[in-house]
Design an enzyme around this catalytic site. Sequence first.
Site, PDB file in Angstrom:
ATOM      1  N   HIS A  30       0.816  -1.225   0.000  1.00 48.38           N
ATOM      2  CA  HIS A  30       0.000   0.000   0.000  1.00 48.38           C
ATOM      3  C   HIS A  30       0.845   1.269   0.000  1.00 48.38           C
ATOM      4  CE1 HIS A  30      -2.174  -3.194   2.302  1.00 48.38           C
ATOM      5  NE2 HIS A  30      -3.158  -2.864   1.467  1.00 48.38           N
ATOM      6  N   HIS A  83      35.987 -36.145  10.843  1.00 46.55           N
ATOM      7  CA  HIS A  83      35.423 -36.572   9.553  1.00 46.55           C
ATOM      8  C   HIS A  83      36.373 -36.327   8.385  1.00 46.55           C
ATOM      9  CE1 HIS A  83      34.655 -32.312   8.758  1.00 46.55           C
ATOM     10  NE2 HIS A  83      34.320 -32.634   7.526  1.00 46.55           N
ATOM     11  N   HIS A 125      36.901 -36.503   3.498  1.00 45.61           N
ATOM     12  CA  HIS A 125      37.649 -35.714   2.508  1.00 45.61           C
ATOM     13  C   HIS A 125      38.963 -36.374   2.087  1.00 45.61           C
ATOM     14  CE1 HIS A 125      34.726 -32.633   3.332  1.00 45.61           C
ATOM     15  NE2 HIS A 125      35.147 -32.432   4.561  1.00 45.61           N
ATOM     16  N   ASP A 128      34.138 -30.935  14.425  1.00 49.44           N
ATOM     17  CA  ASP A 128      34.357 -32.236  13.786  1.00 49.44           C
ATOM     18  C   ASP A 128      35.588 -32.272  12.880  1.00 49.44           C
ATOM     19  OD1 ASP A 128      34.165 -34.711  12.508  1.00 49.44           O
ATOM     20  OD2 ASP A 128      31.986 -34.705  12.614  1.00 49.44           O
ATOM     21  N   ASP A 136      30.567 -32.789   2.363  1.00 50.82           N
ATOM     22  CA  ASP A 136      29.907 -32.552   3.647  1.00 50.82           C
ATOM     23  C   ASP A 136      28.393 -32.586   3.522  1.00 50.82           C
ATOM     24  OD1 ASP A 136      32.231 -32.232   5.169  1.00 50.82           O
ATOM     25  OD2 ASP A 136      32.425 -30.132   4.567  1.00 50.82           O
TER      26      ASP A 136
HETATM   27  S1  FES Z   1       1.735  -0.598   3.212  1.00 51.52           S
HETATM   28 FE1  FES Z   1       0.281  -2.156   3.577  1.00 51.52          FE
HETATM   29  S2  FES Z   1       1.460  -3.877   4.065  1.00 51.52           S
HETATM   30 FE2  FES Z   1       2.893  -2.315   3.728  1.00 51.52          FE
HETATM   31 FE   LIG Z   2      34.082 -31.258   5.943  1.00 44.34          FE
END
Ligand code: FES
Ligand SMILES: [Fe+2]
Length: 436
Positions: free
Chosen positions: A105, A210, A215, A207, A371
């Site tokens: 709005h 792992h 890796h 971790d 990962d």
């Molecule tokens: S102006 Fe109406 S929701 Fe932002």
């Molecule tokens: Fe990793």
Amino acid sequence: MTAQELSALVRTGDGLVHRRIFWDEEIYRLELERIFTRCWLYLGHETQIKSPGDYFTTYMGEDPVIVWRDKHGKVRAYLNTCQHRGMKVCRADSGNASSLSCSFHGWTYSSEGELIGVPFFREVYGADLDRARWGLREVAKVTSYGGLIFGCWDAGSISLGDYLGDLRWYLDILIERPLGGLEVIPGMQRYKLPVNWKIQAENFAGDTYHVISTHRWTAKLGLRPIGLEIPEGAFLERKAYALAFDHGHGLLETMFNSEAYEADLTAARRLDPEITDYINACHDRLEKRLSAKQAAVYSWGVGNIFPTFAIQNFQALRPVEFYVWQPRGPQRIDVWQWCALDRGAPTKVREQATRYFLRHQSAGGLFGEDDTDNFEQLTAATRGVIGQNCFSNYQMGLRHDASSDPKEYPGHFGFRMSEHCQREFYRYWAERMAVD
Ligand code: FES
Ligand SMILES: [Fe+2]
């Protein structure tokens, strides 16, 4: 959820964490309230909003926020929902504006958060709307530490400095080492993962284990980062530590013996004399601006600042990488990650680091894919009734003899291959979750 119920699920003294905490909808809603509105959360880096009017949008938990440098240069953060009916006020990722208008709005807000425009204000509202009361909802506390911007919804929380605590000694190394200061390069990577946010966070907090299995293939193919081609047999011998900190933070692969600096020097000598000079200048700078001890640490591997902010800082020859694990439900996160470079680094270092960012822990990177596949698969495999109703094991290093640890440094030391940082992560998680 009571403290008693939580302590039955998170038994860190026994190294046991119940999988319900990764699946339960009620627990997830409580996390949003008790962790994501009360802890300090990383929002972004100051270099992303250099000038008055610069902004970027992000999230705190599931709440969208705008981080906006106001016309006086102050960094502020606002809930990114219109006060009229809740529309997202800013729909861009980043930009520059002295005001933003809602697309529904048309209510318009200034960078100071004031409601400065209401279409047909006199005709449709007359005296019924007190505009001064309907400015954007502002995040209670916004503070930077070395360019890292954090926000907290809880006006009564401890300060950011106290929240980071002893971790600051190590963060200072990351902040002070770059000759020209760290700069986040424009853009980011984002991807979705079907995992609980704690699975990702605890991996970065604790971790190291792992790496050997997950890796390993990168080493076999010779794809390890330059200067870090450690022979497989020597991997376990490395004098590195896992450090836990108060408030659930964890840091991995921290060494105190100049080994990280030496690794960069070795790599630099193979590349270019200019790069060798750069590495030495970074080291000297740490010595001058901080201390000889911090210069000997020089960099650390990877860490997670509770709850969802992770950093990689392996080498001055690699990028600094920032990650946020944005929670999106018990089994979903959005991963956001950024690449930060030293503004004062030689062009060759910056180029190499940028390429490395894409190749390593990114969405399509070698380590990142390894990962994320683990995390997705373990989520899928624990989906069933029996799988969810089990404890996961965090017992590694539970009875580790810490007599040889270098206790003169800040942080709570754990042996490199231990789950001590994960245990501290969950201990703090349960502590926060127990507070009404
Ligand atoms: S102006 Fe109406 S929701 Fe932002
Ligand atoms: Fe990793």
